[in-house]
Design an enzyme around this catalytic site. Structure first.
Site, PDB file in Angstrom:
ATOM      1  N   ASP A 114      41.646  52.325  35.514  1.00 22.01           N
ATOM      2  CA  ASP A 114      41.056  51.722  36.222  1.00 22.01           C
ATOM      3  C   ASP A 114      39.622  52.247  36.471  1.00 22.01           C
ATOM      4  O   ASP A 114      39.066  53.335  35.739  1.00 22.01           O
ATOM      5  CB  ASP A 114      41.759  51.824  37.690  1.00 22.01           C
ATOM      6  CG  ASP A 114      41.544  50.415  38.591  1.00 22.01           C
ATOM      7  OD1 ASP A 114      40.338  49.991  38.441  1.00 22.01           O
ATOM      8  OD2 ASP A 114      42.603  50.421  39.164  1.00 22.01           O
ATOM      9  N   ASP A 149      39.739  41.860  41.709  1.00 26.36           N
ATOM     10  CA  ASP A 149      41.022  41.288  41.834  1.00 26.36           C
ATOM     11  C   ASP A 149      41.354  40.291  42.201  1.00 26.36           C
ATOM     12  O   ASP A 149      40.618  39.450  43.055  1.00 26.36           O
ATOM     13  CB  ASP A 149      41.891  42.464  42.719  1.00 26.36           C
ATOM     14  CG  ASP A 149      41.846  43.871  42.453  1.00 26.36           C
ATOM     15  OD1 ASP A 149      41.330  44.118  41.362  1.00 26.36           O
ATOM     16  OD2 ASP A 149      42.655  44.441  42.681  1.00 26.36           O
TER      17      ASP A 149
HETATM   18  C1  GAL Z   1      42.357  48.049  41.325  1.00 27.10           C
HETATM   19  C2  GAL Z   1      42.946  47.041  40.164  1.00 27.10           C
HETATM   20  C3  GAL Z   1      44.302  46.515  40.685  1.00 27.10           C
HETATM   21  C4  GAL Z   1      45.237  47.500  40.916  1.00 27.10           C
HETATM   22  C5  GAL Z   1      44.708  48.475  41.895  1.00 27.10           C
HETATM   23  C6  GAL Z   1      45.794  49.779  42.092  1.00 27.10           C
HETATM   24  O1  GAL Z   1      41.301  48.605  41.217  1.00 27.10           O
HETATM   25  O2  GAL Z   1      42.169  46.062  40.119  1.00 27.10           O
HETATM   26  O3  GAL Z   1      44.694  45.731  39.533  1.00 27.10           O
HETATM   27  O4  GAL Z   1      45.270  48.212  39.483  1.00 27.10           O
HETATM   28  O5  GAL Z   1      43.553  49.096  41.724  1.00 27.10           O
HETATM   29  O6  GAL Z   1      45.047  50.703  42.928  1.00 27.10           O
END
Ligand code: GAL
Length: 492
Positions: free
Chosen positions: A237, A295
């Site tokens: 991430d 997301d």
């Molecule tokens: C976001 C990511 C999500 C999930 C989340 C977890 O940045 O895009 O898919 O992984 O973090 O905290």
């Protein structure tokens, strides 16, 4: 290339597919699904379950497997280690009381992984911080019992919150012992025993988005421990990283190299929400797929900048359709099919009511034809029939897993209908007729509208029914927000 050995078989399969439910797939002679090609690094553990449906028991065998691999006759799980680089073509046979079929499986031992888009599940959208060992085990079991493994789903990806509060004193990553009492190695053994693969999640900053420890400046030790744990995929991430392209490239590259040197074949999923166009540099940092947007949320239209609706993602995706080749894919985020607004993350605890089954079906159709990873994020333990029909439609999955991995084209946008076309390995083409409006629409399908030089046989992939030759126009009725997916073969 697939060969069906007994004459009865084709008769059987046409009966099975003709408007029947996919349940019947599990009661007939063996049918292969999933990719016809798989890649692995030399000298690293190899695991591939041959996806096949049909009445059990099915007996599997294989000819010309590379030295070092063997297939389990009852499960179809191929394991071992291949040291010699090369392209191997093995012939796999599956037989049961009703018949026998054969397929050629290409095994590429070299520097490529994820030669077709990854298929699996991810914990985030529904479970967020309630992820634990028990859930992973139950999801792995559900992936088997629901038949998802038999149609090609493979990865069980643990997202944020598997971590303990700190690393060990030597810097190695540690899983939360309360949530994972047996440790991740034990859990990966559990998952691998079922022929599935395990993914973990980390971050290019020093913290993950959920504020667990991130991978920054721990890339080598993390990659090594993940490999020791038997991890098969890493989602990486972008929280707590300065928003600079050079920083993104450097940090993703560092982890990409660490994974390559880990002694294991680990698929690398880049999750920087499409910042700085990762489709342009994802392959060079070792990424197998990269998120193209923020997301996904469980809603059809609307959303705000960092909360994407399905339609907003599709519109963004339309601009970068030409990116992606085998081993390197655009990732428009997980599938929310079957979440119905219930996901802790995607439904925002009741803030979004979710989408209709027709909308989930369009979501699946477009992700499949756009060569997106197909990572379900619903609760696989409790899927209703509509969800199963969408996630397990083998003809849709075949379009996504097509060996050629050619990009889809947006051929036309007219009167609210968006028309997509993807040329498949055998020269046939997959077509998606997507009605973006709320109202039912008529659409006249012709060879010219698809920019085809000749006619072909048209098959409705969702309905498993043949619509005849495209030598004249075929009039389609497309419901509001529906996507009709067609396969046009024998184009001549
Ligand atoms: C976001 C990511 C999500 C999930 C989340 C977890 O940045 O895009 O898919 O992984 O973090 O905290």
């Amino acid at each position: 290339m697939r060969f069906y050995l007994i004459a009865l078989f084709s008769l059987f399969s046409s009966i099975l597919f003709a408007g029947g439910t996919d349940d019947l797939l599990y009661k007939g002679p063996p049918v292969f699904h999933g990719p016809t090609v798989t890649g692995n690094f030399p000298g690293t553990e190899f695991l591939f379950t041959v996806p096949a449906t049909g009445q059990r028991p099915i007996t599997f065998s294989a000819l010309q497997l590379p030295t070092g691999l063997s297939v389990d006759a009852t499960t179809g799980i191929i394991r071992g280690v291949v040291h010699e680089k090369g392209t191997y073509t093995a012939t796999i046979t599956a037989s049961n009381a009703l018949g026998k079929s054969e397929e050629v499986l290409k095994i590429e031992i070299g520097d490529k992984l994820c030669l077709t888009p990854a298929m699996g599940w991810n914990s985030w959208n529904v479970f967020t911080n309630t992820l634990d060992e028990k859930l992973v085990m139950e999801i792995a079991d559900a992936m088997v019992s629901s038949g998802m493994r038999d149609v090609g789903y493979q990865y069980i990806n643990m997202d944020d919150y598997w971590h303990d509060s700190t690393r060990a004193t030597d810097g190695s990553p540690v899983a939360n012992p309360k949530k994972f009492p047996h440790g991740i190695k034990w859990l990966s053994d559990y998952v691998h025993a079922r022929g599935l693969k395990l993914g973990v999640y980390s971050d290019a900053g020093d913290k993950t988005c959920g504020k667990c420890f991130g991978g920054f400046q721990h890339e080598e030790i993390d990659a090594k421990v993940y490999a020791d744990w038997g991890v098969d995929l890493l989602k990486y991430d972008f929280c707590f990283v300065p928003w600079k392209k050079s920083e993104a490239i450097a940090r993703y590259k560092k982890m990409g190299e660490a994974l390559k040197g880990s002694g294991r074949s680990v698929v690398y999923s880049i999750c920087n929400w499409g910042l700085f166009k990762p489709w342009e540099w994802g392959p060079e940092v070792g990424g197998n797929y990269w998120r193209t947007t923020p997301d996904i949320f469980d809603l059809w239209r609307g959303g705000i900048p960092f909360m994407m609706s399905t339609m907003r993602i599709i519109k963004r995706q339309n601009k970068i359709l030409e990116y992606g080749t085998p081993g390197h894919w655009n990732d428009p985020d997980m599938l929310i099919v079957g979440n119905y607004g219930k996901g802790k993350a995607t439904g925002r605890n009741g803030m979004f009511k979710g989408m209709t089954d027709t909308e989930y079906q369009s979501h699946m159709s477009l992700w499949a034809i756009m060569n997106a990873p197909l990572l379900s994020s619903c609760d696989l333990r409790n899927m209703n029939e509509a969800t199963k029909n969408i996630l397990l439609n083998t003809e849709i999955l075949a379009i996504n897993q097509d060996e050629a991995g050619k990009p889809v084209q947006l051929v036309n946008k007219k009167n609210g209908i968006w028309l997509y076309k993807k040329v498949l390995q055998d020269g046939s083409c997959a077509v998606a007729v997507f009605n973006t409006s709320k109202k039912e629409k008529k659409f006249e399908l012709t060879a010219t509208s698809l920019q085809l030089n000749a006619a072909g046989n048209v098959r409705d992939v969702w309905k498993h029914s043949d619509l005849g030759m495209l030598n004249k126009q075929i009039l389609l009725t497309v419901q509001g927000h529906e996507t009709i997916v067609l396969k046009i073969s024998n184009i001549q």
